[in-house]
Scaffold this motif. Structure first.
Motif, short mmCIF file in Angstrom:
data_model
loop_
_atom_site.label_atom_id
_atom_site.label_comp_id
_atom_site.label_asym_id
_atom_site.label_seq_id
_atom_site.Cartn_x
_atom_site.Cartn_y
_atom_site.Cartn_z
N MET A 213 0.85 -1.20 0.00
CA MET A 213 0.00 0.00 0.00
C MET A 213 0.88 1.25 0.00
N GLU A 214 0.60 2.19 -0.92
CA GLU A 214 1.39 3.40 -0.98
C GLU A 214 1.13 4.28 0.23
N GLU A 215 2.11 5.15 0.50
CA GLU A 215 1.99 6.05 1.65
C GLU A 215 0.74 6.90 1.58
N THR A 216 0.40 7.41 0.36
CA THR A 216 -0.77 8.27 0.23
C THR A 216 -2.05 7.52 0.56
N GLU A 217 -2.08 6.21 0.27
CA GLU A 217 -3.29 5.45 0.56
C GLU A 217 -3.49 5.26 2.05
N ARG A 218 -2.41 5.36 2.85
CA ARG A 218 -2.55 5.21 4.29
C ARG A 218 -2.83 6.54 4.98
N THR A 219 -2.35 7.66 4.38
CA THR A 219 -2.41 8.93 5.11
C THR A 219 -3.48 9.88 4.62
N VAL A 220 -3.89 9.81 3.36
CA VAL A 220 -4.91 10.72 2.85
C VAL A 220 -6.28 10.26 3.33
N PRO A 221 -7.04 11.10 4.02
CA PRO A 221 -8.33 10.66 4.54
C PRO A 221 -9.39 10.56 3.45
N THR A 222 -10.33 9.66 3.66
CA THR A 222 -11.50 9.55 2.79
C THR A 222 -12.60 10.45 3.32
N VAL A 223 -13.68 10.59 2.57
CA VAL A 223 -14.79 11.43 3.00
C VAL A 223 -15.35 10.98 4.36
N PRO A 224 -15.63 9.69 4.57
CA PRO A 224 -16.12 9.31 5.90
C PRO A 224 -15.19 9.72 7.02
N GLN A 225 -13.89 9.57 6.82
CA GLN A 225 -12.94 9.95 7.87
C GLN A 225 -12.96 11.45 8.12
N LEU A 226 -13.03 12.24 7.06
CA LEU A 226 -13.08 13.68 7.22
C LEU A 226 -14.32 14.11 8.00
N PHE A 227 -15.47 13.56 7.60
CA PHE A 227 -16.72 13.95 8.26
C PHE A 227 -16.76 13.45 9.71
N GLU A 228 -16.35 12.23 9.93
CA GLU A 228 -16.42 11.66 11.29
C GLU A 228 -15.51 12.40 12.25
N ALA A 229 -14.37 12.91 11.75
CA ALA A 229 -13.48 13.69 12.61
C ALA A 229 -14.17 14.97 13.06
N VAL A 230 -14.89 15.63 12.15
CA VAL A 230 -15.61 16.85 12.51
C VAL A 230 -16.77 16.53 13.44
N ALA A 231 -17.52 15.47 13.13
CA ALA A 231 -18.65 15.09 13.99
C ALA A 231 -18.19 14.77 15.40
N GLY A 232 -16.95 14.32 15.55
CA GLY A 232 -16.42 13.99 16.87
C GLY A 232 -16.27 15.20 17.77
N TRP A 233 -15.92 16.37 17.18
CA TRP A 233 -15.76 17.55 18.03
C TRP A 233 -16.89 18.56 17.88
N ALA A 234 -17.74 18.39 16.88
CA ALA A 234 -18.83 19.36 16.66
C ALA A 234 -20.19 18.69 16.77
N GLY A 235 -20.29 17.65 17.58
CA GLY A 235 -21.52 16.86 17.64
C GLY A 235 -22.78 17.64 17.92
N ASP A 236 -22.68 18.67 18.77
CA ASP A 236 -23.88 19.43 19.13
C ASP A 236 -24.17 20.59 18.18
N GLU A 237 -23.25 20.87 17.28
CA GLU A 237 -23.46 21.96 16.32
C GLU A 237 -24.51 21.53 15.28
N THR A 238 -25.23 22.52 14.75
CA THR A 238 -26.22 22.22 13.71
C THR A 238 -25.50 21.92 12.40
N ALA A 239 -25.77 20.75 11.83
CA ALA A 239 -25.10 20.34 10.60
C ALA A 239 -25.89 20.73 9.36
N VAL A 240 -27.21 20.52 9.38
CA VAL A 240 -28.04 20.74 8.20
C VAL A 240 -29.36 21.37 8.61
N VAL A 241 -29.82 22.34 7.82
CA VAL A 241 -31.16 22.88 8.01
C VAL A 241 -31.89 22.84 6.67
#
Length: 622
Positions: A1-29
């Motif tokens: 596996m190339e280095e970029t495949e291990r270190t570049v985040p996917t969309v689920p990882q990007l979103f889940e990282a934000v949801a982890g610290w912004a859980g109570d914030e309004t996401a969608v209206v």
């Protein structure tokens, strides 16, 4: 596996990282409904598990027919969390075009709401450039997301984030993220396959320039079937900001859009110049940011929209992950398209792939992590447009954009035009070759030529055709009656989306030519020959019956660039579209001193009906 495949985040990882610290914030209206990041993440995880059970995994496509709603981001995230790629189907597209997209993409599932079944094309309707029967065989498993039984199934699943062990295979950045179909020069729309690999760089560029965060509100303006919609989604949901969705009618350029921006206190919006040109900037997005993209930004618009807010100009075709360059503009200087996003490159090359000098014009070649895989099921076209990058590492590619441009000595990029027949109409990408191929698929048509008339707000596709020798005129009547043009527009509308259907089709005896035998586009008539736009049904008046009808018909004639406009005409059938409807509403207000709701223009079957609405508004003092 190339280095970029291990270190570049996917969309689920990007979103889940934000949801982890912004859980109570309004996401969608949407309207009066709202969900928090924690609620959105939980709902998407539950739906994703149901999709995995139905076979969804990496590099598997899922068609999505979900209207603008609080559920739409949930569905898109769920597809990506399951490892799949989404293909958004616009219900406003012709059934034949949608079925062709599905037949080409071969999605595993079709996620939809109960009211949006996949349309079946009528048997025997021709849809390709060759005029062959294109009643596509579509066999896709329907999953109705608002079905009570399916809702109960999802509610019973775990709301925790999925692991790679739960997916059918580990999700990597190289896996497919979405398919977007764009106008194709061969006469058929082509699917652009975009992976997760470029999202991290896109988000980094958004944060660097636009700085969204908790408390900000990002408008979801672009329809999901366009890649620009992913820009809106990522700008909000990967930063802790709120994604603001609204019904399509509330996003129409002009007063509806302005009201929506104000009502929802939007701080960030990405809009094409055509929308900016008919929307008043005063009192909206104050202190916020607006990104112009999709077409050339004029100095006048730049000056108007940079006052009181930050204005950015962006560039990037569908073949990259939404965008590849962005820069701030003020209107007091030459308007460029900024500099490349992190890790990306825009080379200005000559015909021999050599860099041109600063300030010299060349073709723009794009490279970087956001480069698409290519065109689905079109290996030859992919090989032609995605070529080896002589300046990059071994095996690297660059996209031959067909765009012309130059780079200033300080690195600022400038777009200067196209090297082919691709154009922009109201921010939409249009291959005129596709329009011409559709028209020549009609059995009566010999040759066709399409071009664009009008300025930014009034831009429209028009077409000219000659008939095959001995062919029966389209519509079955004399060519000069208008029946031929009406029939050819109906023929085009069976497969082309509304912005690509010619607003005017002119039948010629022969095309003017240049000395080398090519069609002389500059010599084509710019005004439709005299006569009605359509045949007059028996009993229908041929002229206005009231003073309001007469003035309204005159207004419409100027706006759509048509001759012989009559009370019995439908505004949209004679070349009107949503932006022109905004201009018509504005002209009605000035001419009659009344305000007519936009929906009245859309719902009026004829101009006579609209005239009655105007007359009633005048009588009531509205």
């Amino acid at each position: 596996m190339e280095e970029t495949e291990r270190t570049v985040p996917t969309v689920p990882q990007l979103f889940e990282a934000v949801a982890g610290w912004a859980g109570d914030e309004t996401a969608v209206v949407f309207r009066t409904a709202a969900v928090s990041y924690a609620e959105l993440n939980t709902a998407a995880n539950r739906l994703a598990r149901c999709l995995v059970d139905r076979g969804v995994g990496p590099d598997m496509t899922v068609a999505v027919s979900v209207p603008r709603s609080i559920e739409l981001p949930t569905v898109l995230l769920a597809v990506l969390k399951a490892g799949g790629a989404y293909l958004a189907l616009d219900p406003d597209y012709p059934a034949e075009r949608l079925s062709a997209m599905v037949a080409d993409a071969r999605p595993l599932l079709h996620l939809r709401t109960a009211e949006l079944a996949l349309p079946a094309p009528a048997a025997g309707v021709d849809g390709g450039a060759d005029g062959a029967d294109a009643a596509h065989a579509v066999d896709v498993l329907d999953v109705v997301i608002d079905d009570p039984v399916f809702r109960a199934e999802c509610a019973a699943r775990s709301g925790d984030d999925l692991t790679d062990a739960e997916r059918r295979a580990p999700l990597l950045p190289a896996h497919l993220m979405y398919l977007v179909y764009t106008s194709g020069s061969t006469g058929r729309p082509k699917g652009v396959a975009v992976s997760h690999a470029g999202v991290s760089a896109l988000v980094e560029g958004q944060h660097r320039h636009l700085a969204p965060g908790p408390g900000d509100r990002v408008l979801q303006w672009a329809a999901t079937g366009f890649d620009a919609s992913f820009w809106d989604l990522s700008l909000a949901l990967f930063s802790g900001a709120t994604l603001v969705l609204a019904p399509a009618a509330d996003l129409l350029p002009g007063q509806p859009l302005r009201d929506t921006l104000a009502r929802h206190r939007v701080t960030h919006a990405t809009l094409p110049p055509v929308a900016l040109s008919v929307t008043e900037p005063d009192g909206v997005l104050t202190g916020g940011a607006v990104v112009s993209t999709g077409d050339a930004l004029s100095p006048a618009l730049a000056r108007a929209w940079s006052a009181g807010r930050r204005l950015f100009n962006g560039y990037g075709p569908t073949e990259v992950t939404v965008g590849i360059s962005v820069g701030q503009v003020t209107g007091d200087e030459e308007i460029g398209v900024g500099r490349p996003l992190p890790g990306s490159s825009v080379q200005v090359l000559d015909s021999r792939l050599r860099p041109v000098d600063p300030g010299a014009e060349g073709e723009l070649y794009l490279s970087g992590p956001g480069l698409a895989r290519g065109y689905l099921n079109r290996a030859a076209e992919t090989a032609t447009r995605f070529v080896a990058d002589p300046a990059g590492p071994p095996g690297s590619r660059m996209y031959r954009s067909g765009d012309r441009g130059r780079r200033r000595a300080d690195g600022e990029l400038f777009f200067t035009g196209r090297a082919d027949h691709q154009v922009k109409v109201r921010g939409f990408r249009v291959e005129l070759d596709e329009v011409e191929a559709r028209l020549t698929a009609h059995p009566s048509v010999g040759l066709a030529c399409a071009l664009v008339e009008g300025d930014l707000a009034t831009a429209r596709v028009v077409a000219y055709v000659t008939l095959r020798e001995g062919a029966r005129p389209p519509g079955g009547t004399a060519v000069d009656s208008g029946a031929a043009a009406a029939e050819l527009r109906r023929h085009a509308a069976r497969t082309l989306p509304g912005h690509m259907v010619p607003s005017r089709v002119t039948v010629l005896d022969h095309f003017p030519t240049t000395p080398n035998g090519k069609i002389d586009r500059a010599a084509l008539p710019t005004v439709r020959p005299g006569g009605p736009a359509r045949p007059v049904p028996p009993g229908e008046p041929t002229g206005p019956g009231t003073a309001v009808e007469a003035e309204l018909c005159a207004l419409v004639a100027r706006i759509v660039g048509a001759d012989g406009v009559r009370p019995g005409d439908n505004f949209f059938d004679i070349g009107g579209h949503s932006v022109l409807a905004t201009l018509l509403a504005r002209q009605i207000r000035r001419a009659f001193d009344v305000t007519v709701p936009m929906r009245a223009i859309f719902e009026a079957g004829t101009l006579a009906e609209l005239a009655r609405t105007v007359a009633l508004a005048r009588a009531s003092g509205a």
